[in-house]
Write a protein that holds these residues in place. Structure first.
Motif, PDB file in Angstrom:
ATOM      1  N   TRP A  82     -26.255 -22.576 -17.183  1.00 22.63           N
ATOM      2  CA  TRP A  82     -26.006 -21.464 -16.274  1.00 22.63           C
ATOM      3  C   TRP A  82     -25.727 -21.939 -14.848  1.00 22.63           C
ATOM      4  O   TRP A  82     -24.787 -21.466 -14.204  1.00 22.63           O
ATOM      5  N   ARG A  85     -22.314 -23.744 -14.504  1.00 21.86           N
ATOM      6  CA  ARG A  85     -21.223 -22.769 -14.603  1.00 21.86           C
ATOM      7  C   ARG A  85     -21.129 -21.925 -13.336  1.00 21.86           C
ATOM      8  O   ARG A  85     -20.029 -21.591 -12.882  1.00 21.86           O
ATOM      9  N   GLY A  86     -22.272 -21.579 -12.750  1.00 21.05           N
ATOM     10  CA  GLY A  86     -22.260 -20.802 -11.513  1.00 21.05           C
ATOM     11  C   GLY A  86     -21.664 -21.573 -10.352  1.00 21.05           C
ATOM     12  O   GLY A  86     -20.842 -21.042  -9.590  1.00 21.05           O
ATOM     13  N   GLY A  89     -18.067 -21.931 -10.930  1.00 24.39           N
ATOM     14  CA  GLY A  89     -17.447 -20.629 -10.699  1.00 24.39           C
ATOM     15  C   GLY A  89     -17.243 -20.351  -9.222  1.00 24.39           C
ATOM     16  O   GLY A  89     -16.234 -19.751  -8.821  1.00 24.39           O
ATOM     17  N   ASP A 151     -24.654 -15.569 -10.719  1.00 23.91           N
ATOM     18  CA  ASP A 151     -24.437 -15.117 -12.080  1.00 23.91           C
ATOM     19  C   ASP A 151     -23.009 -14.597 -12.248  1.00 23.91           C
ATOM     20  O   ASP A 151     -22.358 -14.878 -13.256  1.00 23.91           O
ATOM     21  N   THR A 154     -20.570 -17.291 -12.840  1.00 22.85           N
ATOM     22  CA  THR A 154     -20.461 -17.805 -14.207  1.00 22.85           C
ATOM     23  C   THR A 154     -19.382 -17.032 -14.965  1.00 22.85           C
ATOM     24  O   THR A 154     -18.688 -17.598 -15.796  1.00 22.85           O
ATOM     25  N   TRP A 155     -19.246 -15.744 -14.659  1.00 20.59           N
ATOM     26  CA  TRP A 155     -18.205 -14.927 -15.285  1.00 20.59           C
ATOM     27  C   TRP A 155     -16.827 -15.371 -14.795  1.00 20.59           C
ATOM     28  O   TRP A 155     -15.873 -15.439 -15.564  1.00 20.59           O
ATOM     29  N   GLN A 157     -16.006 -18.325 -13.736  1.00 21.36           N
ATOM     30  CA  GLN A 157     -15.691 -19.601 -14.359  1.00 21.36           C
ATOM     31  C   GLN A 157     -15.235 -19.396 -15.796  1.00 21.36           C
ATOM     32  O   GLN A 157     -14.278 -19.996 -16.245  1.00 21.36           O
ATOM     33  N   ARG A 158     -15.897 -18.513 -16.509  1.00 26.66           N
ATOM     34  CA  ARG A 158     -15.525 -18.218 -17.901  1.00 26.66           C
ATOM     35  C   ARG A 158     -14.124 -17.602 -17.988  1.00 26.66           C
ATOM     36  O   ARG A 158     -13.314 -17.970 -18.816  1.00 26.66           O
TER      37      ARG A 158
END
Length: 162
Positions: A82, A85-86, A89, A151, A154-155, A157-158
């Motif tokens: 997490w 990724r954050g 991101g 958080d 992270t989205w 980055q995804r």
């Protein structure tokens, strides 16, 4: 909107974040330990009660920690957690926030940046007047906003992953 979003760019420039620095900062140890910055800054500011002007030495140490933190940890191969990724991101957002694929994130990022800014304002007032309740409230709101924003990153980055 650009006023809020420019805060990301200013932070990146202020901390002189390079490709290598971002890669090191993606290490979860860097990301998680970086959360200590605001509590340490608050403690340094309150220490002027018992240290007088020597509190500025603590402040200097915290600012040094803020700068060194993303540089101290080695680059990590495992980025499927997490925090990594954050952090990645955040970098993606700074570099691609006008990309149409990220447009749906902009209102949330703006709101969370505003929440974090409001918390920071309360925190600063609490630190200036040495009011523990205001300081802790501002610290809590700022940290909540920062973690919620992380958080969201992270989205981001995804959504930009190949």
């Amino acid at each position: 909107m650009e006023r809020f979003m420019g805060a990301f760019d200013r932070s990146e420039r202020l901390l002189a974040m390079t490709d290598e620095t971002w890669a090191r900062h993606a290490n979860p140890w860097s990301g998680w330990s970086r959360l200590s910055v605001l509590p340490l800054l608050s403690l340094a500011a309150f220490s002027r009660l018992w240290l007088g002007w020597y509190w500025l030495l603590l402040l200097a140490l915290v600012l040094l920690w803020t700068f060194l933190n993303p540089r101290l940890f080695p680059e990590t191969a495992k980025r499927d957690n997490w925090m990594s990724r954050g952090v990645l991101g955040e970098r993606t957002w700074i570099e691609n926030r006008t990309d149409p694929r990220l447009a749906h994130h902009a209102p949330v990022v703006k709101t969370l940046t505003g929440l974090t800014a409001a918390g920071t304002l309360v925190l600063l007032v609490g630190l200036v007047v040495l009011n523990l309740s205001l300081t802790l409230t501002g610290l809590a709101v700022t940290m909540l906003g920062k973690l919620w924003l992380l958080d969201r990153m992270t989205w981001v980055q995804r959504d930009m992953a190949p």
